[in-house]
Design a protein around this motif. Structure first.
Motif, mmCIF file in Angstrom:
data_model
loop_
_atom_site.group_PDB
_atom_site.id
_atom_site.type_symbol
_atom_site.label_atom_id
_atom_site.label_comp_id
_atom_site.label_asym_id
_atom_site.label_seq_id
_atom_site.Cartn_x
_atom_site.Cartn_y
_atom_site.Cartn_z
ATOM 1 N N ASP A 150 0.813 -1.201 0.000
ATOM 2 C CA ASP A 150 0.000 0.000 0.000
ATOM 3 C C ASP A 150 0.858 1.268 0.000
ATOM 4 O O ASP A 150 0.753 2.110 0.900
ATOM 5 C CB ASP A 150 -0.931 -0.007 1.230
ATOM 6 N N GLN A 157 1.790 8.579 5.977
ATOM 7 C CA GLN A 157 2.040 8.199 7.357
ATOM 8 C C GLN A 157 3.235 8.962 7.928
ATOM 9 O O GLN A 157 4.164 9.312 7.204
ATOM 10 C CB GLN A 157 2.311 6.704 7.429
ATOM 11 N N GLN A 161 4.397 6.031 12.936
ATOM 12 C CA GLN A 161 3.332 5.077 12.630
ATOM 13 C C GLN A 161 3.834 3.877 11.838
ATOM 14 O O GLN A 161 3.060 2.992 11.487
ATOM 15 C CB GLN A 161 2.233 5.773 11.826
ATOM 16 N N PRO B 34 -5.145 7.364 11.625
ATOM 17 C CA PRO B 34 -4.425 8.639 11.523
ATOM 18 C C PRO B 34 -5.369 9.773 11.145
ATOM 19 O O PRO B 34 -6.412 9.552 10.542
ATOM 20 C CB PRO B 34 -3.400 8.376 10.428
ATOM 21 N N THR B 38 -6.514 8.219 6.046
ATOM 22 C CA THR B 38 -6.165 7.191 5.071
ATOM 23 C C THR B 38 -6.721 5.874 5.596
ATOM 24 O O THR B 38 -7.023 5.744 6.778
ATOM 25 C CB THR B 38 -4.647 7.063 4.913
ATOM 26 N N HIS B 39 -6.833 4.895 4.757
ATOM 27 C CA HIS B 39 -7.462 3.650 5.174
ATOM 28 C C HIS B 39 -6.529 2.767 5.990
ATOM 29 O O HIS B 39 -6.933 1.764 6.518
ATOM 30 C CB HIS B 39 -7.987 2.885 3.967
ATOM 31 N N LEU B 40 -5.244 3.162 6.120
ATOM 32 C CA LEU B 40 -4.287 2.266 6.781
ATOM 33 C C LEU B 40 -4.499 2.118 8.282
ATOM 34 O O LEU B 40 -4.378 1.038 8.831
ATOM 35 C CB LEU B 40 -2.867 2.779 6.558
ATOM 36 N N GLY B 41 -4.802 3.208 8.943
ATOM 37 C CA GLY B 41 -4.881 3.179 10.396
ATOM 38 C C GLY B 41 -6.005 2.307 10.922
ATOM 39 O O GLY B 41 -5.969 1.875 12.063
#
Ligand SMILES: Nc1ncnc2c1ncn2[C@@H]1O[C@H](COP(=O)(O)OP(=O)(O)OP(=O)(O)O)[C@@H](O)[C@H]1O
Ligand SMILES: Nc1ncnc2c1ncn2[C@@H]1O[C@H](COP(=O)(O)OP(=O)(O)OP(=O)(O)O)[C@@H](O)[C@H]1O
Ligand code: SF4
Ligand SMILES: [Mg+2]
Ligand SMILES: [Mg+2]
Lengths: 336, 357
Positions: A150, A157, A161, B34, B38-41
């Protein structure tokens, strides 16, 4: 390998001496050369001066550290630049653009308050003149090349993180982004799992082949050196004690420290149930010893080792060793 | 003086097994999303983790970078709260401790974590001697002079000269020296459980072995339970009893270390062992045999098994995440794969170019 001899020099370090706080001499009498497209491994005891040597080549010595003597020359012929004593403006044209670097502690080289994507994109804009959108696209591309899942998400980020290995890959992406001539990689793959490590090493091999990238790879993993480096430099107590073609040095080490190191190494051996160490401790940085710096721990030491400085001996075939003993007298001697 | 003969697994098994000191059950951890959205967190960094560690046992943790190894360590010492599941230490659920109880537990120094990144975790303004003494001060252990002795002894154990480094600050040390200061700090309180996140990654082989021998000695002499996170499979193989393999937030395989490394039951473990630099094994698979064959359609993102997108033998059943299960062909092992062990046979069909050994 002999064809490498004709390649121009990328980095030439001669008689380098570095002192740290209080004038302690931590690195002395270090000389080596890296040619275009060549990959050189730098190994040695913890605290032997590997990181200081790398940082000197980037003009990034820690506070109180300074180059006391010696020369560091980047490039060959008309493009050669003398880096010792270089001005700020010279460094600005060298760092990132001509020498990329990945350091041992990635977090301390990134700005904690900016996203990692922003930091790489900014470098592409400043150093390569890319426009905002191009820089963004190229950043995501580079993140993908170093195997980050990704990559578009990672762009946004902040350093805290990301895991240790993700940060390390961000740093690798930044280091190769400006297509430097030389990459200095100080323990650049230690936080990576072996699958990703193999992919990164393959990526670097590719850059060497396509862009003539030269590599200075600092690592404790002798298997990595064996796989990825043509030549190896072995450091001990602030000096290079042995150098030469990797397979020869690892296969038939000449300096007693290299022998001791190989004696305790377990290159990828899972059946091993003994964990040997080299007895004793290395000299502290700056500690003055009249003779060989390995002598207090050396099983081959003789009177001549203790009295005066031991010079580097040229063993021929591109090999050197900093030891009073020749390979014949090593073979005769039974280590104490 | 400088070598250790480790217990053979058979001998280790003959000893009656004590109750686990650490018991992690169904543990999931999620970091707050975050700010930028974004979709990561949103995804969990750790999902349904099960792990037991007994006193006197060394458990290795290996796996993909970013797979949740450090997250498990942080949860165990109370630096991040679990989203689900329990963390039992000596029978108490420490994941549920709050406020004063949690602080008191942390101050006691019974569980110590050696951080992955010493430069970020060590206070830059303290000297090495102060850093190693700090946990003793916090736990209120020992008299003043005993503390001083303990500090020197701890530094000595990790191969550092207290005289030479005691007055220096973290920035004035090499990477490997810093790593050993972190370890000296963690063992100073004589903890019952030691969680080491990459304790030897910056060390030369000799110092690496010194640290591994030290951990082995501590578990024998103090009955210490040790968890070691490492990427270097060969250093774990020499010392750990069991190993857990992480991939994308899940433990995909665990069991006795030799068995897991030599006969991986999960395809990711097989890819990992095959990728280790020049391991001397004749009949092992090559990494390219363990990747999806060229032309295989891409597996839909985030569907089913966490490894499916890189698995050479993913099939319809893999659209569902497999739970860790005991497999009869590999006793004493927990494997999260629909096709544990058996995938090898499919591999031969899908890669006819495999060299016959
Ligand atoms: N800022 C500093 N002040 C004082 N001494 C220092 C400083 N930086 C490094 N040193 C000392 O100089 C020596 C060489 O350090 P260096 O970081 O180059 O070692 P290294 O070979 O990279 O070791 P490692 O493998 O552990 O990273 C060490 O003994 C270290 O303690
Ligand atoms: N403070 C944080 N905020 C948000 N996400 C985080 C944070 N810390 C870790 N993560 C995410 O959680 C996931 C797991 O990270 P973790 O540090 O546990 O990985 P790891 O297995 O230790 O990896 P490595 O081997 O690279 O150290 C990663 O995707 C990471 O980006
Ligand atoms: S010079 Fe002497 S002490 Fe030094 S490595 Fe050679 S034999 Fe050993
Ligand atoms: Mg270093
Ligand atoms: Mg980690």
């Amino acid at each position: 390998m002999s064809s490498l001899r004709e390649e121009p020099s990328t980095l030439e370090v001669s008689d380098l001496q570095i002192s740290v706080a209080d004038g302690l001499v931590a690195v002395q009498d270090v000389s080596f050369q890296i040619r275009r497209g060549e990959s050189v491994g730098l190994v040695g005891e913890s605290g032997s001066g590997k990181t200081l040597t790398c940082r000197a080549a980037l003009g990034l010595l820690p506070a109180g550290g300074r180059v006391d003597a010696g020369r560091i020359v980047l490039g060959d012929g008309p493009e050669a630049v003398e880096l010792t004593g270089a001005r700020r403006s010279t460094w600005d044209g060298v760092r990132a653009s001509r020498i990329g670097a990945v350091f041992q502690d990635p977090a301390s080289y990134l700005n904690p308050s900016l996203t990692v994507g922003h930091q790489l994109a900014e470098q592409l804009r400043v150093k390569r003149g890319l426009r905002r959108r191009e820089a963004h696209a190229r950043t995501v591309e580079l993140f993908a090349e170093v195997g980050l899942h990704d990559p578009a998400g990672v762009f946004h980020q902040y350093p805290h993180q990301l895991s240790g290995g993700m940060l390390q890959r961000v740093l690798i992406a930044i280091a190769i982004s400006c297509e430097p001539e030389l990459l200095i990689a100080d323990e650049a793959t230690t936080a990576l799992d072996v699958v990703i490590q193999a992919e990164i090493l393959a990526l670097l091999r590719g850059l060497r082949a396509t862009h003539g990238l030269s590599l200075l790879l600092v690592t404790h993993d002798l298997a990595v050196v064996a796989e990825s480096c043509e030549r190896i430099l072995v450091m001990y107590g602030g000096q290079i004690v042995e150098s030469g073609p990797t397979d020869q040095v690892l296969g038939d080490p000449q300096h007693p420290y290299t022998r001791a190191l190989m004696g305790v190494a377990t290159i990828g051996d899972w059946g091993r149930r003994r964990l040997d160490v080299i007895p004793g401790q290395p000299p502290a940085a700056g500690e003055r010893l009249p003779g060989c710096r390995f002598a207090p721990r050396c099983g081959y030491a003789e009177a001549a080792c203790l009295t005066g400085p031991v010079p580097v001996t040229d063993l021929g075939a591109g090999r050197t060793s900093r030891c009073v003993r020749t390979s014949a007298s090593l073979a005769e001697a039974v280590p104490a | 003086m400088s070598t250790t003969h480790l217990r053979l697994p058979e001998q280790a098994e003959a000893v009656p097994t004590p109750a686990p000191l650490l018991r992690v059950r169904g543990l999931s951890v999620s970091y707050a999303p975050p700010r930028k959205g974004t979709h990561l967190g949103t995804g969990a960094a750790l999902r349904d983790a099960e792990l037991e560690v007994r006193p006197g046992e060394i458990v290795g943790i290996v796996g993909e970078t970013g797979s949740g190894k450090t997250t498990l360590a942080r949860a165990t010492v109370g630096l991040v709260a679990p989203a689900a599941g329990t963390i039992e230490f000596a029978g108490d659920d420490i994941g549920r401790l709050r406020g004063r109880a949690r602080r008191a537990f942390r101050r006691s120094g019974q569980v110590q974590l050696v951080f992955q990144d010493p430069l970020r975790s060590l206070d830059p303004d303290l000297t090495v001697a102060e850093l190693v003494r700090e946990p003793l001060d916090i736990a209120g252990l020992l008299s003043r002079s005993e503390r001083q002795q303990r500090v020197a002894a701890s530094l000595d154990l990790v191969g550092l000269d207290p005289e030479a480094v005691g007055h220096r600050r973290p920035r004035e040390l090499s990477g490997g020296q810093r790593q050993r200061v972190s370890l000296a700090r963690a063992i100073a309180t004589r903890p019952r459980l030691l969680f080491c996140d990459e304790p030897v990654s910056a060390l030369d082989v000799s110092n690496r072995n010194l640290v591994l021998n030290l951990l082995d000695r501590l578990r024998v002499e103090l009955d210490l339970a040790v968890v070691i996170i490492a990427h270097d499979l060969s250093s774990l193989a020499g010392i750990a009893d069991r190993v857990a393999v992480f991939y994308r937030g899940r433990i995909v395989e665990q069991g006795r270390i030799r068995a897991v490394l030599e006969e991986p039951a999960h395809p990711y473990t097989a890819l990992l062992t095959a990728s280790a630099p020049s391991v001397a094994q004749e009949d092992r698979l090559r990494p390219d045999q363990l990747r999806p064959a060229a032309g295989t359609p891409a597996w839909p993102a985030d569907l089913g098994c966490v490894f499916a997108h890189r698995c050479p033998v993913a099939h319809d059943a893999c659209a569902e995440q497999p739970a860790p299960a005991v497999v009869p062909q590999a006793p004493g092992r927990l494997v999260a794969c629909h096709d544990a062990v058996d995938w090898r046979e499919r591999l031969d069909h899908s890669h006819p170019q495999k060299e016959s050994a």
